[in-house]
Design an enzyme around this catalytic site. Structure first.
Site, PDB file in Angstrom:
ATOM      1  N   LEU A   9       0.831  -1.196   0.000  1.00 14.81           N
ATOM      2  CA  LEU A   9       0.000   0.000   0.000  1.00 14.81           C
ATOM      3  C   LEU A   9       0.869   1.251   0.000  1.00 14.81           C
ATOM      4  O   LEU A   9       1.791   1.369   0.792  1.00 14.81           O
ATOM      5  CB  LEU A   9      -0.920   0.021   1.224  1.00 14.81           C
ATOM      6  CG  LEU A   9      -1.807  -1.212   1.447  1.00 14.81           C
ATOM      7  CD1 LEU A   9      -2.623  -1.040   2.718  1.00 14.81           C
ATOM      8  CD2 LEU A   9      -2.703  -1.461   0.251  1.00 14.81           C
ATOM      9  N   PHE A  69       9.502   6.213  -9.920  1.00 19.70           N
ATOM     10  CA  PHE A  69      10.656   6.359  -9.037  1.00 19.70           C
ATOM     11  C   PHE A  69      11.907   6.832  -9.791  1.00 19.70           C
ATOM     12  O   PHE A  69      13.018   6.509  -9.409  1.00 19.70           O
ATOM     13  CB  PHE A  69      10.938   5.051  -8.288  1.00 19.70           C
ATOM     14  CG  PHE A  69       9.949   4.774  -7.190  1.00 19.70           C
ATOM     15  CD1 PHE A  69      10.271   5.027  -5.860  1.00 19.70           C
ATOM     16  CD2 PHE A  69       8.685   4.284  -7.468  1.00 19.70           C
ATOM     17  CE1 PHE A  69       9.356   4.793  -4.844  1.00 19.70           C
ATOM     18  CE2 PHE A  69       7.752   4.055  -6.468  1.00 19.70           C
ATOM     19  CZ  PHE A  69       8.093   4.308  -5.147  1.00 19.70           C
ATOM     20  N   CYS A  77       8.450   3.107   5.552  1.00 20.22           N
ATOM     21  CA  CYS A  77       8.791   1.778   5.030  1.00 20.22           C
ATOM     22  C   CYS A  77      10.225   1.649   4.507  1.00 20.22           C
ATOM     23  O   CYS A  77      10.971   0.775   4.954  1.00 20.22           O
ATOM     24  CB  CYS A  77       7.808   1.384   3.921  1.00 20.22           C
ATOM     25  SG  CYS A  77       6.122   1.129   4.505  1.00 20.22           S
TER      26      CYS A  77
END
Length: 436
Positions: free
Chosen positions: A148, A244, A255
């Site tokens: 997520l 990215f 994370c």
């Protein structure tokens, strides 16, 4: 449809509970924070996650979702999903103390042939260890890592690109996979160890990709190239993709820092030299120094100039746009460095409300106050609304029209008619005033 419990009402737990209720399951969500549970029972959500408050209220209204601080309602339940924090310990390993404590309490509560689902990000071997802590031979532990993105968590849960189910027992794996049947997403069935490693491997690869493009951006500056153009060419290659590949102040959040660290510790324990991941972590730490040097040059004209007493306005404090999460934010890491250099900092972030201070930053409720008498304005988080600010007004109240755009968020059109001297990341062209 299943009846299950979700333990933990953080980003992952609350999203999982609300979305599983939306999918038709009966869900009780347990959290040990009484005030949080009271707010949730009233339909109040303290997490800035689009669509989540509506889903929580919908679940409460339908009776499919409820909240409690007690494990007692779980007695006899057939499935429990653990969405508990596994933060980075001082030695870099994942701290499983909360998870292990809860597991020790579940053995006497689960019904016959129950299933414990590990949604938390955990090191390889945790499922096996969890089975031992439960002391229940009839209970199966299944790995079901989450993928997520903060700011898109509801969308990612209800419309996932893959579901990973790591189970040693076929029937237990079937029960977990059935939770997601209505999403239509492909289900990848693996052993527990592979499921556990897959989450770390995914996040570590994303971290390496960001570190790569940040170093590439520095190379572009040295060689007179444009990183945006280089990245656009790379992104059109299906083997690479565009995600990215945007340079910035470094990666952070809840994370990537802890997961890269945990994977490095796992590799070391296994006797593997994961040098490229270690270098990516080092490059990320170095990126903050690169950005501070860029700010120092923009303000003083020299890489060694003094920032003592310089007033610097920061646009963005969260680790990325679309969230109020400040954990391991590169923006705050850079703010700390600027403060140590003697700068006076004022910041604005649409995701940060009700706070007067965040670290060394005085929080303003309006971006104009960030610019007031500032020697420089620094964009640190890529909130789209920053493009639509009245940059002419910000220039009018600033002491100097100096802008450092660490996210390459602004273009000539956004700054047209202003005297701002913009410095970006990965551009070989020196900053210059925008045309009037």
């Amino acid at each position: 449809m299943a009846e299950l419990a979700v333990i933990g009402a953080g980003y992952v737990g609350l999203t999982s509970a609300a979305c599983l209720a939306r999918l038709g399951n009966s869900v009780v969500c347990v959290d040990n924070d009484p005030s949080k549970v009271d707010y949730l029972l009233a339909g109040e959500v303290g997490i800035a996650e689009p669509g989540l408050p509506e889903l929580v209220r919908e679940g409460l209204s339908s009776g499919k979702l409820t909240f409690t601080t007690s494990l007692d309602p779980l007695r006899g339940i057939g499935m429990v999903m653990l969405c508990l924090p596994t933060p980075m310990a001082a030695d870099g390993h994942a701290d499983l103390s909360v998870l292990e404590s809860v597991l020790g309490s579940l053995g006497d509560l689960l019904g016959r042939d129950g299933v414990v689902v590990l949604k938390s990000t955990v090191p390889v071997g945790t499922a096996e260890r969890a089975a031992e802590l439960l002391c229940r031979a009839d209970v199966q532990v299944v790995g079901n890592p989450e993928f997520l993105r903060e700011g898109f968590a509801v969308e990612d849960f209800l419309h996932p690109d893959r579901i990973v189910v790591g189970a040693a027992d076929q029937e237990a794996g079937d029960r977990v996979a059935a939770l997601y049947a209505s999403t239509g997403a492909p289900v990848l069935r693996t052993d527990p160890a592979s499921a556990e490693l897959a989450k770390y491997a995914s996040n570590a690869f994303l971290a390496m990709k960001v570190s790569y493009v940040n170093v590439l951006a520095e190379l572009c500056e040295r060689l007179g190239a444009e990183v945006a153009e280089v990245a656009a060419v790379m992104g059109l290659d299906d083997r690479i993709g565009p995600a990215f590949l945007s340079p910035g102040p470094g990666w952070g959040g809840s994370c990537l820092p802890k997961d890269t660290s945990a994977l490095l510790r796992t590799a070391e324990h296994a006797g593997i030299d994961f040098a490229m991941l270690r270098d990516a972590v080092r490059a990320n730490a170095r990126q903050q120094a690169v950005i501070v040097r860029k700010i120092r040059c923009a303000v003083t004209g020299s890489a060694s100039g003094s920032l003592a007493g310089a007033r610097i306005g920061l646009l963005g404090l969260t680790f990325k746009a679309g969230t109020g999460d400040l954990r391991h934010s590169p923006a705050l890491a850079i703010a700390d460095e600027l403060a140590r250099a003697g700068a006076v900092l004022t910041g604005y972030d649409p995701g940060v409300t009700g706070r007067d201070k965040v670290g060394p930053v005085t929080v303003a409720g309006d971006p104009t106050l960030v610019a007031k008498e500032a020697d420089a304005i620094v964009v640190l988080t890529e909130w789209p609304e920053f493009r639509d600010l009245d940059w002419a007004q910000l220039a009018a109240v600033a002491a100097r029209p100096v802008l450092v755009d660490t996210r390459n968020l602004l273009d000539a059109r956004a700054l047209a008619g202003t005297p701002f001297l913009r410095t970006g990341v990965g551009t070989g062209k020196p900053g210059e005033p925008h045309p009037r």
